[in-house]
Write a protein that holds these residues in place. Sequence first.
Motif, PDB file in Angstrom:
ATOM      1  N   PHE A  48      -4.952   9.994   0.921  1.00 49.81           N
ATOM      2  CA  PHE A  48      -5.199   9.236  -0.305  1.00 49.81           C
ATOM      3  C   PHE A  48      -4.398   7.948  -0.194  1.00 49.81           C
ATOM      4  O   PHE A  48      -3.222   7.967   0.167  1.00 49.81           O
ATOM      5  N   ARG A  49      -5.015   6.814  -0.521  1.00 45.86           N
ATOM      6  CA  ARG A  49      -4.317   5.546  -0.371  1.00 45.86           C
ATOM      7  C   ARG A  49      -4.587   4.631  -1.567  1.00 45.86           C
ATOM      8  O   ARG A  49      -5.728   4.533  -2.040  1.00 45.86           O
ATOM      9  N   TYR A  50      -3.529   3.986  -2.011  1.00 51.35           N
ATOM     10  CA  TYR A  50      -3.637   2.962  -3.043  1.00 51.35           C
ATOM     11  C   TYR A  50      -3.182   1.639  -2.434  1.00 51.35           C
ATOM     12  O   TYR A  50      -2.116   1.561  -1.813  1.00 51.35           O
TER      13      TYR A  50
ATOM     14  N   GLY B  40       0.825  -1.200   0.000  1.00 51.86           N
ATOM     15  CA  GLY B  40       0.000   0.000   0.000  1.00 51.86           C
ATOM     16  C   GLY B  40       0.857   1.247   0.000  1.00 51.86           C
ATOM     17  O   GLY B  40       1.984   1.239   0.490  1.00 51.86           O
ATOM     18  N   VAL B  41       0.316   2.322  -0.568  1.00 51.26           N
ATOM     19  CA  VAL B  41       0.977   3.635  -0.583  1.00 51.26           C
ATOM     20  C   VAL B  41      -0.034   4.658  -0.074  1.00 51.26           C
ATOM     21  O   VAL B  41      -1.156   4.734  -0.577  1.00 51.26           O
ATOM     22  N   SER B  42       0.376   5.433   0.930  1.00 54.91           N
ATOM     23  CA  SER B  42      -0.510   6.415   1.554  1.00 54.91           C
ATOM     24  C   SER B  42       0.163   7.777   1.602  1.00 54.91           C
ATOM     25  O   SER B  42       1.387   7.877   1.801  1.00 54.91           O
ATOM     26  N   LEU B  43      -0.629   8.836   1.440  1.00 53.73           N
ATOM     27  CA  LEU B  43      -0.114  10.195   1.561  1.00 53.73           C
ATOM     28  C   LEU B  43      -0.195  10.728   2.987  1.00 53.73           C
ATOM     29  O   LEU B  43       0.219  11.858   3.246  1.00 53.73           O
ATOM     30  N   LYS B  44      -0.706   9.919   3.900  1.00 47.48           N
ATOM     31  CA  LYS B  44      -0.889  10.381   5.277  1.00 47.48           C
ATOM     32  C   LYS B  44       0.418  10.871   5.886  1.00 47.48           C
ATOM     33  O   LYS B  44       0.490  11.952   6.473  1.00 47.48           O
ATOM     34  N   GLY B  45       1.476  10.061   5.771  1.00 49.14           N
ATOM     35  CA  GLY B  45       2.751  10.436   6.366  1.00 49.14           C
ATOM     36  C   GLY B  45       3.340  11.683   5.745  1.00 49.14           C
ATOM     37  O   GLY B  45       3.963  12.502   6.444  1.00 49.14           O
ATOM     38  N   VAL B  46       3.180  11.851   4.436  1.00 49.80           N
ATOM     39  CA  VAL B  46       3.707  13.033   3.755  1.00 49.80           C
ATOM     40  C   VAL B  46       3.003  14.286   4.259  1.00 49.80           C
ATOM     41  O   VAL B  46       3.641  15.316   4.560  1.00 49.80           O
ATOM     42  N   ILE B  47       1.682  14.228   4.355  1.00 53.87           N
ATOM     43  CA  ILE B  47       0.919  15.391   4.794  1.00 53.87           C
ATOM     44  C   ILE B  47       1.228  15.727   6.251  1.00 53.87           C
ATOM     45  O   ILE B  47       1.350  16.900   6.624  1.00 53.87           O
ATOM     46  N   GLU B  48       1.372  14.699   7.097  1.00 55.73           N
ATOM     47  CA  GLU B  48       1.677  14.942   8.500  1.00 55.73           C
ATOM     48  C   GLU B  48       3.013  15.671   8.667  1.00 55.73           C
ATOM     49  O   GLU B  48       3.163  16.528   9.541  1.00 55.73           O
ATOM     50  N   ARG B  49       3.988  15.354   7.841  1.00 54.00           N
ATOM     51  CA  ARG B  49       5.293  15.994   7.957  1.00 54.00           C
ATOM     52  C   ARG B  49       5.266  17.456   7.499  1.00 54.00           C
ATOM     53  O   ARG B  49       6.030  18.284   7.976  1.00 54.00           O
ATOM     54  N   PHE B  50       4.393  17.739   6.584  1.00 52.92           N
ATOM     55  CA  PHE B  50       4.286  19.119   6.115  1.00 52.92           C
ATOM     56  C   PHE B  50       3.499  19.980   7.097  1.00 52.92           C
ATOM     57  O   PHE B  50       3.833  21.148   7.314  1.00 52.92           O
ATOM     58  N   TYR B  51       2.433  19.403   7.683  1.00 52.02           N
ATOM     59  CA  TYR B  51       1.602  20.135   8.625  1.00 52.02           C
ATOM     60  C   TYR B  51       1.903  19.654  10.038  1.00 52.02           C
ATOM     61  O   TYR B  51       1.125  18.941  10.663  1.00 52.02           O
ATOM     62  N   SER B  52       3.073  20.013  10.539  1.00 54.05           N
ATOM     63  CA  SER B  52       3.496  19.635  11.879  1.00 54.05           C
ATOM     64  C   SER B  52       4.320  20.763  12.473  1.00 54.05           C
ATOM     65  O   SER B  52       4.670  21.732  11.790  1.00 54.05           O
ATOM     66  N   GLY B  53       4.628  20.636  13.762  1.00 56.90           N
ATOM     67  CA  GLY B  53       5.431  21.648  14.429  1.00 56.90           C
ATOM     68  C   GLY B  53       4.592  22.595  15.260  1.00 56.90           C
ATOM     69  O   GLY B  53       3.361  22.543  15.288  1.00 56.90           O
ATOM     70  N   SER B  54       5.254  23.513  15.959  1.00 57.93           N
ATOM     71  CA  SER B  54       4.569  24.433  16.868  1.00 57.93           C
ATOM     72  C   SER B  54       3.686  25.437  16.143  1.00 57.93           C
ATOM     73  O   SER B  54       2.727  25.956  16.709  1.00 57.93           O
ATOM     74  N   ASP B  55       3.999  25.744  14.869  1.00 60.83           N
ATOM     75  CA  ASP B  55       3.218  26.731  14.123  1.00 60.83           C
ATOM     76  C   ASP B  55       2.218  26.089  13.180  1.00 60.83           C
ATOM     77  O   ASP B  55       1.749  26.715  12.235  1.00 60.83           O
TER      78      ASP B  55
END
Length: 384
Positions: free
Chosen positions: A360-362, A330-345
């Motif tokens: 999105f998942r395949y 499987g391939v998921s975009l969850k981890g990619v999105i979490e890394r972009f929208y993370s941190g104190s701000d």
Amino acid sequence: MFKLSFISKIIYSGMALVLVSAPMLFSQDKIGAWDGAFPTNSARAISMGVCSINLIDEESALNNPGALGVFHLTKLASFSFPNSTKLLPDIEDKFRFRSFTGSIRIPLISRTRNARHKIGFSLALAYSERTVQDELYAVSYEYPPIPVKFSYHTTFYTAAAAIDFSQFRIGGGYSYKVLNAENIFDGVLLEDSVEYYVHDIGFIVQWLPQGTDNETQTPSDKYQLRFAPSLAYVVSNIGHDYNRYNDKLKSLGVSLALAVNRSNFTLLTLNPMFQIDYVKNLSMKGSSDDNNENLRHWGIELGLFDILYGRIGNRDIDDEPEATNTWGFGVSLKGVIERFYSGSDVNQKWGAGFLRNLDFRYDYGRATPWTGLAISYMKLSVSI
């Protein structure tokens, strides 16, 4: 003469159906072993030995309505796209399996557990469809080729609820299913075309000894091990007049999910599962010839960064030496999105609340029964 001719056509078409279906039947460990031939079209579940009832994802409404409630503790809506699986690859192109599902949480009633709300709960609704169909020609020496079609179409109406408190998530759900079985011979709808009604109920309990992700918002450079086992129970195809086409199933499953986190990022996940199905197989309504059997499944999913997943599994039957081997990815975009929208701000970024839940998942799954006929499953899904 007309009646005799029509009867002979029926006989020939029946023989043709048997001949065409034979490879599929022999590719299974036993007739009925795939929920009356076809248990699920979930590529993720297939690749994990058909372990389906402990999976909390976009297709839970098809496998465990209780898991759907737990899924919507954090998700607003989801949709798994329709796809068509060839059940006799390289042999019969039109013998196919198709399914899709869409679900939504009711926002005014549901709420997500977080630092402000110590208890979360959800109420979710889902609509799903599952279809098995084929088109072929009955061929005989006496008559020209005659077109024959059959379709087994199941519609699911699912309602589910779940609660998230302390160290537990508990979900329960109900599915009302309508089966339409149609057989069309030379353009004529045969008399054995029927409509049945049946019910599924499902439950799942998930234990989170470290609490939920929403309770630990402070990033930490230390490696953290999170443990989230679950126990699931599902009763499928409850109904007095349904056993002609589908077996009655009682399924019990356990999952022992592990995750390694650092700085609120998921680095590694490991999710072993075991499931056993108690199948009450009645070949025809009112038949006294019970053919009960136990189906055992196991599967393992290994994930990296919530992006890439590899899966293997196996399924076998009591007292039978043959087994079905499965694998997939499987391939998921969850981890990619979490890394972009993370941190104190993170809350200052545009659309952070929406995009952090977007996925999105395949998924791809491949089942190889003991006769060697490999069947490929694919699914694309989205959730927010």
